[in-house]
Every structure is written in C-alpha cells, then in structure tokens.
Design an enzyme around this catalytic site. Structure first.
Site, PDB file in Angstrom:
ATOM      1  N   ARG A  15       1.052 -23.976  29.539  1.00  0.00           N
ATOM      2  CA  ARG A  15       1.708 -25.149  30.124  1.00  0.00           C
ATOM      3  C   ARG A  15       3.219 -24.904  30.212  1.00  0.00           C
ATOM      4  NH1 ARG A  15      -0.714 -29.579  26.077  1.00  0.00           N
ATOM      5  NH2 ARG A  15      -0.736 -27.748  24.767  1.00  0.00           N
ATOM      6  N   LYS A  75       5.054 -26.956  23.342  1.00  0.00           N
ATOM      7  CA  LYS A  75       4.594 -26.756  21.970  1.00  0.00           C
ATOM      8  C   LYS A  75       5.765 -26.715  20.997  1.00  0.00           C
ATOM      9  CE  LYS A  75       0.934 -26.451  20.885  1.00  0.00           C
ATOM     10  NZ  LYS A  75      -0.001 -27.584  20.622  1.00  0.00           N
ATOM     11  N   TYR A  94       6.493 -31.394  21.612  1.00  0.00           N
ATOM     12  CA  TYR A  94       5.633 -31.682  20.452  1.00  0.00           C
ATOM     13  C   TYR A  94       6.166 -30.876  19.274  1.00  0.00           C
ATOM     14  CZ  TYR A  94       2.032 -33.642  23.569  1.00  0.00           C
ATOM     15  OH  TYR A  94       1.341 -34.403  24.482  1.00  0.00           O
ATOM     16  N   HIS A  96       4.890 -31.903  15.658  1.00  0.00           N
ATOM     17  CA  HIS A  96       3.888 -32.037  14.583  1.00  0.00           C
ATOM     18  C   HIS A  96       4.441 -31.525  13.255  1.00  0.00           C
ATOM     19  CE1 HIS A  96       0.855 -33.418  17.365  1.00  0.00           C
ATOM     20  NE2 HIS A  96       1.130 -32.407  18.165  1.00  0.00           N
ATOM     21  N   GLU A 118       5.126 -36.702  19.899  1.00  0.00           N
ATOM     22  CA  GLU A 118       4.003 -37.354  19.205  1.00  0.00           C
ATOM     23  C   GLU A 118       4.382 -38.613  18.449  1.00  0.00           C
ATOM     24  OE1 GLU A 118       5.153 -34.351  18.460  1.00  0.00           O
ATOM     25  OE2 GLU A 118       5.559 -34.191  16.306  1.00  0.00           O
ATOM     26  N   ASP A 270      -7.817 -30.649  15.238  1.00  0.00           N
ATOM     27  CA  ASP A 270      -6.366 -30.567  14.976  1.00  0.00           C
ATOM     28  C   ASP A 270      -5.950 -31.473  13.814  1.00  0.00           C
ATOM     29  OD1 ASP A 270      -6.817 -32.890  16.434  1.00  0.00           O
ATOM     30  OD2 ASP A 270      -4.915 -32.771  17.511  1.00  0.00           O
TER      31      ASP A 270
HETATM   32  N1  LIG Z   1      -8.302 -30.321  19.900  1.00  0.00           N
HETATM   33  C1  LIG Z   1      -7.416 -30.767  20.788  1.00  0.00           C
HETATM   34  O1  LIG Z   1      -6.914 -30.024  21.620  1.00  0.00           O
HETATM   35  C2  LIG Z   1      -7.054 -32.232  20.810  1.00  0.00           C
HETATM   36  C3  LIG Z   1      -6.334 -32.775  21.891  1.00  0.00           C
HETATM   37  C4  LIG Z   1      -6.059 -34.150  21.888  1.00  0.00           C
HETATM   38  C5  LIG Z   1      -6.480 -34.940  20.796  1.00  0.00           C
HETATM   39  N2  LIG Z   1      -7.134 -34.352  19.750  1.00  0.00           N
HETATM   40  C6  LIG Z   1      -7.633 -35.120  18.591  1.00  0.00           C
HETATM   41  O2  LIG Z   1      -8.734 -35.940  18.980  1.00  0.00           O
HETATM   42  C7  LIG Z   1      -8.882 -36.974  18.011  1.00  0.00           C
HETATM   43  C8  LIG Z   1      -9.098 -38.316  18.700  1.00  0.00           C
HETATM   44  O3  LIG Z   1      -7.890 -38.676  19.381  1.00  0.00           O
HETATM   45  P1  LIG Z   1      -7.778 -40.034  20.197  1.00  0.00           P
HETATM   46  O4  LIG Z   1      -6.508 -39.945  20.972  1.00  0.00           O
HETATM   47  O5  LIG Z   1      -9.038 -40.329  20.920  1.00  0.00           O
HETATM   48  O6  LIG Z   1      -7.609 -41.101  19.007  1.00  0.00           O
HETATM   49  P2  LIG Z   1      -7.819 -42.679  19.118  1.00  0.00           P
HETATM   50  O7  LIG Z   1      -7.044 -43.284  17.995  1.00  0.00           O
HETATM   51  O8  LIG Z   1      -7.600 -43.154  20.501  1.00  0.00           O
HETATM   52  O9  LIG Z   1      -9.397 -42.863  18.806  1.00  0.00           O
HETATM   53  C9  LIG Z   1      -9.967 -42.556  17.568  1.00  0.00           C
HETATM   54  C10 LIG Z   1     -11.177 -43.447  17.365  1.00  0.00           C
HETATM   55  O10 LIG Z   1     -11.861 -43.005  16.172  1.00  0.00           O
HETATM   56  C11 LIG Z   1     -12.444 -44.154  15.606  1.00  0.00           C
HETATM   57  N3  LIG Z   1     -12.888 -43.881  14.253  1.00  0.00           N
HETATM   58  C12 LIG Z   1     -12.176 -43.798  13.115  1.00  0.00           C
HETATM   59  N4  LIG Z   1     -12.986 -43.556  12.069  1.00  0.00           N
HETATM   60  C13 LIG Z   1     -14.251 -43.473  12.570  1.00  0.00           C
HETATM   61  C14 LIG Z   1     -15.548 -43.253  11.995  1.00  0.00           C
HETATM   62  N5  LIG Z   1     -15.711 -43.090  10.686  1.00  0.00           N
HETATM   63  N6  LIG Z   1     -16.624 -43.224  12.825  1.00  0.00           N
HETATM   64  C15 LIG Z   1     -16.479 -43.417  14.147  1.00  0.00           C
HETATM   65  N7  LIG Z   1     -15.292 -43.646  14.750  1.00  0.00           N
HETATM   66  C16 LIG Z   1     -14.190 -43.675  13.962  1.00  0.00           C
HETATM   67  C17 LIG Z   1     -11.329 -45.189  15.721  1.00  0.00           C
HETATM   68  O11 LIG Z   1     -11.813 -46.515  15.529  1.00  0.00           O
HETATM   69  C18 LIG Z   1     -10.811 -44.928  17.129  1.00  0.00           C
HETATM   70  O12 LIG Z   1     -11.443 -45.755  18.093  1.00  0.00           O
HETATM   71  C19 LIG Z   1      -7.618 -36.914  17.146  1.00  0.00           C
HETATM   72  O13 LIG Z   1      -7.912 -36.231  15.960  1.00  0.00           O
HETATM   73  C20 LIG Z   1      -6.657 -36.105  17.988  1.00  0.00           C
HETATM   74  O14 LIG Z   1      -5.686 -35.458  17.199  1.00  0.00           O
HETATM   75  C21 LIG Z   1      -7.407 -33.021  19.746  1.00  0.00           C
END
Ligand SMILES: NC(=O)c1ccc[n+]([C@@H]2O[C@H](COP(=O)([O-])OP(=O)(O)OC[C@H]3O[C@@H](n4cnc5c(N)ncnc54)[C@H](O)[C@@H]3O)[C@@H](O)[C@H]2O)c1
Length: 368
Positions: A15, A75, A94, A96, A118, A270
């Site tokens: 990116r 990043k 970002y 972090h 973030e 992450d």
């Molecule tokens: N790997 C990657 O490249 C990447 C990229 C973007 C986001 N992420 C990660 O994805 C994850 C989700 O991000 P998001 O933006 O959707 O967050 P978000 O806050 O929009 O949604 C998270 C959801 O999880 C729910 N939740 C919490 N505990 C729970 C449980 N025990 N059972 C079921 N649901 C539960 C919450 O109620 C919420 O609705 C985060 O960890 C974020 O860091 C990773």
C-alpha cells in the site's frame, strides 16, 4: 508545509499512504509534496501520475524523511525508518504502539509528533481510520476462505455458492462487527448459508434488519459455537473486545468438532486470535493445517489487495492529511478533539494513556 510520502518497507506491504489525487489536493493548497520513487507502484500508482499531480519525486527514503514536516504513510515506522525521524516532525500512519515498546521508545527519543490512525475517533465513538481496513479484511476473509476450501489448496473441495441440486457451503462468522458484517455480505452474495454469532444483542437485531434471508444471527455462547463448528465449512473469527486480547472462543480440543478440510480464517489474529491453534502467518506463507483443519491467520490481510486497500484507506485519511498540513498537528488538536486523540507521542512526551499503561511508561497527559 512539506509533505513526504515514503515507500513502505515492511515485508509484503504494497500500500501507499497517499495517491496522486491526494498530492494534487495538497499542492493546490500550497504545499510541497515529496514522493519517494516507486512508492505507489505496488498499489498501481506510477511516479508519472504523482508528477502530473504536482508532486516531486525523490530517489530515496532519507530525502523524504530528511525534508518533510509531515510524513504520511501506512504501516508503523520500521527500525530503519525510526532512525530517519526528525525532531518535531509529524508522522501520520498506523503505529499500534501498545504492541511495540521499542517503537514507542524510538518515537519518544526521536521527538516526533506521532499521529496514529488507529486512535483517531469520531462522534459515534468509532475509529474511522480503522474501519476501512476492517471492511477490506472482512470481504477478503471470504475470498481467501473460498480459495482454501478448494481441494488443490488443502480444503475439502466445497463450492460456497453450491449449484442447482447441490447445497451451498456453510459459513460461520464469530463477531458481527465491521469485519463480520462485510464477511457475511460477501458470503451471502456468493450464495452460502451464513450464521453470525455475537454477544451484543442490539448488534444482532440491527444485522437482522438488513441481512438477506440466507444469513441468520445467533447469540454467541460456547454451546452455540460448538454446535456450529460441526456445521461449518468456513469459520471466520471476527471478534474484538476493545483494548483487550481477543477471547479464545475455539479451543484446541474443539477442533475435533470441525470436519477435516474445513477452513478457519482468524481475522482477529492481530489481537492474538480467537482460535487457540491460530498463529500469525504471512501473505507468502498464509496457511497451515492442524488436525486436518486449514488455518489462515495473516496479520495484515489488506496488504494482499493493495490497490483496493490504498483507495479505501486514503478515502478516509486524505481529509485529515489536508487539515494536518493546513494547521499542523497542535493547532488541529486544539480545533478538534478527535484529532487530539490520534496524538500518541508529542516531542518526547507519551500522550496516550493506554500505551503508557501497556509499557509501564510515564503518561504525560493527553494533548488538549
Ligand atoms: N488480520 C487483519 O488483517 C485484520 C484487519 C482488520 C481488522 N482485524 C481485526 O478483526 C477483528 C474485528 O474487527 P472489527 O473492526 O470487526 O471489530 P468490531 O468492534 O466492529 O466488531 C467486533 C465484534 O465482536 C463481538 N464480540 C466480542 N466478543 C464476542 C464473543 N465472545 N462472541 C462473539 N462476538 C463477540 C462484538 O460484540 C463486536 O460486534 C479485530 O480483532 C481487528 O483487529 C484484522
């Protein structure tokens, strides 16, 4: 102001922090934009496009960091970049910090103004510069999951959409936030049967209002998860507990409920991952298998679709970059408390309480 756009140096990162139209807007506003040669190439933006937009191409990163008052990137600064940061320089990217003490100390020592995507907030309590990347990761989780369900990629050979006379695939999404919603829309669009689990009933109600008929919502508890593990072809971990590590919702012993060749995409990797057997993987080596279950756990999923991700990210960041260049970080922080929340370190002072607590460092008070 001189605004600098370096080429990203983190592995597998293609990116870029600004696209040519961003340079055009800044140049029109009276700023000088320095772009490192090749910075946009991985996202499909060539140097000539930046030049046409009024930017100046410089050959190496040292020239960008050495001259810019404001550096805009993607990043967190890598060790070789931290060495180039100048006293008082604003860096918008970002960071972090809570996950990286060396970077925190590095930025404090270099005395930059670290403006972190973030932690920038909005009136609804969301993190608007994180949302676009969650949207990308959510949609991509289904695309990747569908690929690894294919036999040649180690999967059980299930077509998510099915065909006439053949049942569609089953997708279990744990967490119905931004990632989970986008994943569900993508999977439903392919024709799969989708279940979203969440602990937030209001969220489930809201999802029920607009999701198509092939998506159902259920309250998330250990029993609901266990039952659905045996049903699912593709399992997507999309939970987030703000400020905490992801809860471990699928334990090692739960893998026996999952049919061999099924795929887990743990997007929450992450934050440590919500699957006990998940460990971070990379785009060059994205999957591994435990007890016959394929695990995809790439920590920076949006990097795989660098062009779409750059467009999505810069749609959200450009308006802030324009204001940052116009007013500078301190005046902008005075004008807008949401931007003040983005400043994590300020010329040697640690101004984000959560980061200070994570590393047991002195909190100097937030930027007002
Ligand atoms: N790997 C990657 O490249 C990447 C990229 C973007 C986001 N992420 C990660 O994805 C994850 C989700 O991000 P998001 O933006 O959707 O967050 P978000 O806050 O929009 O949604 C998270 C959801 O999880 C729910 N939740 C919490 N505990 C729970 C449980 N025990 N059972 C079921 N649901 C539960 C919450 O109620 C919420 O609705 C985060 O960890 C974020 O860091 C990773």
């Amino acid at each position: 102001m001189i605004v600098g756009i370096p080429k990203e140096v983190k592995k597998d990162e293609h990116r870029v922090g600004m696209r040519p139209v961003g340079a055009e807007v800044l140049v029109r506003d009276g700023h000088t934009v320095l772009v490192q040669a090749g910075a946009g190439h991985g996202a499909g933006f060539e140097d000539e496009q930046f030049v046409a937009a009024g930017a100046t191409i410089v050959t190496d990163a040292a020239q960008v960091w050495g001259k810019a008052d404001l550096v805009v990137k993607v990043k967190e600064p890598q060790p070789q970049e931290v060495k180039l940061i100048r006293d008082g320089q604003a860096v918008f990217t970002y960071f972090h910090f809570a996950a990286d003490k060396d970077l925190t100390i590095g930025c404090l020592e270099r005395k930059c103004v670290s403006c972190a995507y973030e932690t920038l907030t909005d009136d609804r309590g969301y993190l608007p510069l994180l949302t676009p990347m969650s949207e990308v990761a959510g949609k991509l989780s289904v695309q990747e999951g569908a690929k690894y369900l294919e036999k040649p990629f180690g999967g059980k050979g299930v077509l998510l959409g099915g065909v006439p006379g053949v049942e569609p695939g089953h997708v279990l999404i744990i967490g119905g936030g931004v990632v989970g919603t986008c994943a569900a829309q993508m999977a439903a669009g392919l024709g799969a049967q989708v279940v979203i689990l969440d602990v937030n009933l209001d969220r489930l109600r809201r999802l029920d209002e607009f999701m198509p008929a092939n998506v159902i919502t259920m309250y998330s508890d250990p029993e609901a998860i266990r039952v659905r593990l045996a049903w699912a072809d593709l399992i997507i971990g999309a939970v987030l507990v703000p400020g905490a590590k992801a809860p471990r919702l699928i334990r090692r012993e739960d893998l026996k409920f999952i049919h061999p060749g099924s795929v887990i995409v743990d997007v929450a990797i992450d934050q440590g991952g919500c699957v006990e057997t998940a460990r971070v993987t990379t785009h060059s080596d994205p999957v591994y298998t435990v007890d016959g279950v394929v695990h995809y756990c790439v920590g920076n999923m949006p990097g795989a679709v660098a062009r779409s991700s750059t467009l999505a990210l810069t749609n959200a960041t450009l308006p802030w970059a324009v204001k940052l260049a116009r007013y500078g970080p301190h005046r902008l922080a005075q004008m807008d408390h949401h931007f003040a929340n983005a400043i994590n370190t300020d010329r040697g002072r640690l101004t984000n309480q959560a980061v200070a607590e994570a590393h047991d460092l002195e909190f100097a008070g937030a930027v007002a």
